[in-house]
Design a protein around this motif. Sequence first.
Motif, PDB file in Angstrom:
ATOM      1  N   THR A   1     -26.491 -26.303  20.380  1.00  0.00           N
ATOM      2  CA  THR A   1     -25.560 -25.943  21.442  1.00  0.00           C
ATOM      3  C   THR A   1     -26.323 -25.493  22.678  1.00  0.00           C
ATOM      4  O   THR A   1     -27.147 -24.585  22.617  1.00  0.00           O
ATOM      5  CB  THR A   1     -24.611 -24.821  20.985  1.00  0.00           C
TER       6      THR A   1
ATOM      7  N   ILE B   1     -27.465 -30.131  15.156  1.00  0.00           N
ATOM      8  CA  ILE B   1     -26.633 -29.940  16.348  1.00  0.00           C
ATOM      9  C   ILE B   1     -27.126 -28.707  17.084  1.00  0.00           C
ATOM     10  O   ILE B   1     -27.192 -27.614  16.510  1.00  0.00           O
ATOM     11  CB  ILE B   1     -25.142 -29.782  15.991  1.00  0.00           C
TER      12      ILE B   1
ATOM     13  N   GLU C   1     -26.748 -33.541  19.706  1.00  0.00           N
ATOM     14  CA  GLU C   1     -27.347 -33.910  18.427  1.00  0.00           C
ATOM     15  C   GLU C   1     -28.809 -34.298  18.644  1.00  0.00           C
ATOM     16  O   GLU C   1     -29.144 -34.961  19.619  1.00  0.00           O
ATOM     17  CB  GLU C   1     -26.584 -35.078  17.806  1.00  0.00           C
TER      18      GLU C   1
ATOM     19  N   ILE D   1     -19.126 -33.940  18.470  1.00  0.00           N
ATOM     20  CA  ILE D   1     -20.211 -33.456  19.310  1.00  0.00           C
ATOM     21  C   ILE D   1     -20.194 -34.191  20.646  1.00  0.00           C
ATOM     22  O   ILE D   1     -19.794 -35.338  20.738  1.00  0.00           O
ATOM     23  CB  ILE D   1     -21.576 -33.629  18.604  1.00  0.00           C
TER      24      ILE D   1
ATOM     25  N   GLN E   1     -22.503 -29.546  22.909  1.00  0.00           N
ATOM     26  CA  GLN E   1     -23.242 -29.745  21.670  1.00  0.00           C
ATOM     27  C   GLN E   1     -24.052 -31.040  21.751  1.00  0.00           C
ATOM     28  O   GLN E   1     -23.503 -32.103  22.055  1.00  0.00           O
ATOM     29  CB  GLN E   1     -22.288 -29.795  20.476  1.00  0.00           C
TER      30      GLN E   1
END
Length: 216
Positions: free
Chosen positions: A119, A117, A136, A31, A134
């Motif tokens: 996007t 996650i 978190e 990520i 991405q």
Amino acid sequence: MFAKIEIKGKIKLETGMHIGGSTQFAAIGAIDSPVIRDSFTDLPMIPGSSFKGKLRTLLAKKYNTKLVEPDNDDQKIKRLFGSSKKGEIKSSRLIFSDSILSNDDDLKDIGVSSTEIKTENTINRITAIANPRQIERAVRGSIFDFSIIYNAEEEKEIKEDIELLKEGLKFLEYDYIGGHGSRGYGRVKIEDLNLDVVVGKIDNKIKEDCKKILEG
């Protein structure tokens, strides 16, 4: 006088929160922007520095007459949060601890991971090229227990200092902590505030008044 007061409470996430960790050694396919984690438990955390800095910034927006550097904050803010200004050095009366996710087991029981996650996409207005990434986030419903130690130095200023801290916590509920707040990240609720004198003694009436301030 010399006394220490511990203020405890819970930060409950109303929306996903992103406070970034290191991406220095991220592998290919990882990520783009991970959350910061406690190295011992690997759980998401809110650094004490992030919590303190956000409260100070929010209070400065109200009490400063103009945009200034922290060392030129209003005297009430410098008294509580400290100053490194030459000739006006002040130690912070507040000591913030890192806050670690405290309800990980409860999240697992309902089948929810401690992070998600998300996007995000930015579109270049000129070329119309998308730039996905991405991010978190600690999930909505996460709870972080926090502890703040207040160093009581002047008895006559204790209630005013606690009122200022409570005001900052209330401001935070109508703002955000972490990044991407304008996109809905980092909305929080402050819950279960309580106070206890852990070192030394203060007048019992002042202690009870401070408890009422936090409960109000």
